[in-house]
Write a protein that holds these residues in place. Structure first.
Motif, mmCIF file in Angstrom:
data_model
loop_
_atom_site.group_PDB
_atom_site.id
_atom_site.type_symbol
_atom_site.label_atom_id
_atom_site.label_comp_id
_atom_site.label_asym_id
_atom_site.label_seq_id
_atom_site.Cartn_x
_atom_site.Cartn_y
_atom_site.Cartn_z
ATOM 1 N N ASN A 102 0.810 -1.209 0.000
ATOM 2 C CA ASN A 102 0.000 0.000 0.000
ATOM 3 C C ASN A 102 0.848 1.266 0.000
ATOM 4 O OD1 ASN A 102 -2.598 1.316 0.152
ATOM 5 N ND2 ASN A 102 -2.013 1.913 2.234
ATOM 6 N N SER A 103 0.392 2.244 -0.740
ATOM 7 C CA SER A 103 1.045 3.545 -0.767
ATOM 8 C C SER A 103 0.050 4.568 -1.277
ATOM 9 C CB SER A 103 2.282 3.522 -1.676
ATOM 10 O OG SER A 103 2.837 4.822 -1.805
ATOM 11 N N ASP A 104 0.122 5.780 -0.733
ATOM 12 C CA ASP A 104 -0.762 6.845 -1.209
ATOM 13 C C ASP A 104 -0.441 7.236 -2.640
ATOM 14 O OD1 ASP A 104 -2.075 6.910 1.215
ATOM 15 O OD2 ASP A 104 -0.776 8.483 2.039
ATOM 16 N N GLU A 105 0.812 7.051 -3.034
ATOM 17 C CA GLU A 105 1.229 7.366 -4.397
ATOM 18 C C GLU A 105 1.653 6.080 -5.095
ATOM 19 O OE1 GLU A 105 4.140 10.399 -4.679
ATOM 20 O OE2 GLU A 105 3.011 11.852 -3.486
ATOM 21 N N ASP A 162 -1.112 6.466 12.923
ATOM 22 C CA ASP A 162 -0.070 6.738 11.932
ATOM 23 C C ASP A 162 1.232 6.041 12.294
ATOM 24 O OD1 ASP A 162 -1.872 8.259 10.556
ATOM 25 O OD2 ASP A 162 -1.130 10.193 11.302
ATOM 26 N N GLY A 207 -2.521 2.530 -4.001
ATOM 27 C CA GLY A 207 -3.447 2.752 -2.898
ATOM 28 C C GLY A 207 -4.647 1.834 -2.935
ATOM 29 N N ARG A 248 -5.329 -1.338 3.534
ATOM 30 C CA ARG A 248 -5.256 -0.153 4.387
ATOM 31 C C ARG A 248 -5.429 -0.417 5.885
ATOM 32 N NH1 ARG A 248 -8.506 4.168 0.495
ATOM 33 N NH2 ARG A 248 -7.012 4.059 -1.223
#
Length: 418
Positions: A278-281, A318, A354, A359
């Motif tokens: 997973n990664s936001d970008e 986080d 993403g 998540r």
């Protein structure tokens, strides 16, 4: 567009009689084409255009009580039914005609089926009728007529409350295992039920391929005795994305492995096994496109993806997510190395994007694309029993290596109470 040619009556009668006779005798298997536990069988679907009206006709082995809803973004009609065994290839859902742009069907929950009709324009349902034929089959006929956007919006608003209630599903809960100290592995076969996933030429469906692989992987992991192994689905049923994540968190999983075999028609050169974290970008355009499509699975089934809010403070979440992401990367690296000897690896085998199912901030998670149904070479491997044996053995060995520091050399690792 021209409506498809109707199936000859004699063929439909024979199929209806055969389905009625065989359904009680068949045993359930992990395939969209043979979930024979259902009491009602759907054997055909047709689109008929009559003047300004479009009719969708489903041929069933028994009568049903349908419920109909209008939903928007995009404009669709949802037809909810009791449990139905759809013996109609999912690829036939691409048929279009009149006000019907496309369709999809399948189990929405263990005891319910759903048909989602994508509309070519705003339309309302003017009639829903179930009629019996002389041969014992039943025809479910849904009639559509074009309306203005305001009329359709009013229908959506009127149906909203009932549709939300109809779309509620009980959370899938893992069996409690308080005495089991083994690492918990959650295997997540992607798609299922009303969401077949990618469909290759010839009708091979992603949902079938990944379920068969996941069941084989569970068998291997369970045989080792070192792990508690759970699955988000064991049959051809739809499971919302966030429910898959919630299941892993409720199980206090130590590892979440989502299995897929997608298709990228815009990039047929993409092939081979790929492991995603997973990664936001996203790491590249293909990965971003793939994640966007996977994340739309709930919408295609007629529900909205709602990610649950965590009860812990954002700062703690986080911090946990950062640590979890590190473990996810470690496992992804371990898996890529372990699969190199038995699988065709993608030229860039570890990618990031993403994905909703990755998540969980407190569960190391990866999404494994076993291959791509847009690649003929990959399809040949994915449908090979020998390849599945080798690939599941290699994946089990990779999971062993990942947990080796925790398991150590304990001889009693396989003797923990289940």
């Amino acid at each position: 567009m021209r409506a498809p040619r109707p199936v000859p009556t004699v063929v439909l009668r024979a199929l209806a009689l055969l389905a009625t006779l065989l359904v009680p005798l068949l045993a359930p298997v992990p395939s969209r084409a043979a979930d024979a536990a259902a009491d009602v069988v759907a054997i055909a679907a047709a689109i008929e255009e009559t003047g300004a009206e479009t009719r969708l006709v489903l041929t069933l082995s028994a009568p049903v009580e349908p419920r109909v809803f209008a939903i928007d973004r995009p404009e669709r009609i949802v037809l909810d039914l009791p449990k139905v065994n759809f013996q109609i290839p999912a690829e036939e859902g691409a048929r279009s005609g009149g006000l019907v742009a496309s369709m999809r069907w399948g189990l929405f929950a263990a005891d319910r089926a759903r048909v989602v009709i994508a509309l070519a324009g705003p339309a309302t349902v003017t009639d829903v009728a179930v009629t019996a034929r002389d041969d014992g089959a039943h025809l479910l006929t849904l009639s559509l007529a074009a309306v203005g956007a305001e009329v359709f919006a009013a229908r959506v608003a009127a149906d909203a409350g009932a549709f939300r209630t109809a779309s509620l599903r009980p959370a899938i809960a893992p069996d409690p295992a308080p005495a089991d100290t083994r690492p918990t592995i959650v295997i997540d076969p992607g798609h299922g039920g009303i969401d077949p996933g990618a469909i290759a030429a010839g009708g091979v469906e992603e949902a079938d391929i990944v379920l068969a692989f996941a069941l084989r992987l569970r068998e291997r992991l369970s045989e080792s005795g070192r792990f508690r192994v759970l699955m988000t689905r064991e049959t051809d049923v739809f499971v919302p994305l966030t429910e898959r994540v919630g299941f892993a968190r409720r199980a206090q999983a130590d590892l979440f492995v989502s299995i897929h075999a997608d298709s990228i028609s815009s990039a047929p050169q993409v092939s081979g096994l790929t492991v995603y974290t997973n990664s936001d970008e996203a790491s590249d355009r293909e990965s971003a496109t793939l994640a966007e499509r996977e994340n739309s699975a709930d919408a295609l089934a007629g529900i909205e993806t709602r990610e649950a809010r965590d009860e812990v403070a954002d700062i703690l979440r986080d911090l946990a997510a950062r640590e979890t992401r590190g473990y996810s990367h470690v496992f992804a690296t371990t898996l890529v190395e372990g699969m190199g000897g038995v699988a065709r690896l993608n030229k860039n085998p570890h990618r990031q994007a993403g994905f909703v199912v990755l998540r969980a901030h407190d569960v190391p998670s990866v999404l494994v694309e076993l291959g791509y149904l847009s690649s003929r070479r990959d399809i040949a491997l994915l449908t090979s029993e020998a390849w599945k044996d080798g690939a599941t053995a290699a994946m089990t060995a990779s999971i062993d290596r990942f947990f080796a520091p925790r398991l150590g050399d304990r001889a009693d690792a396989a003797a923990v109470s289940p």
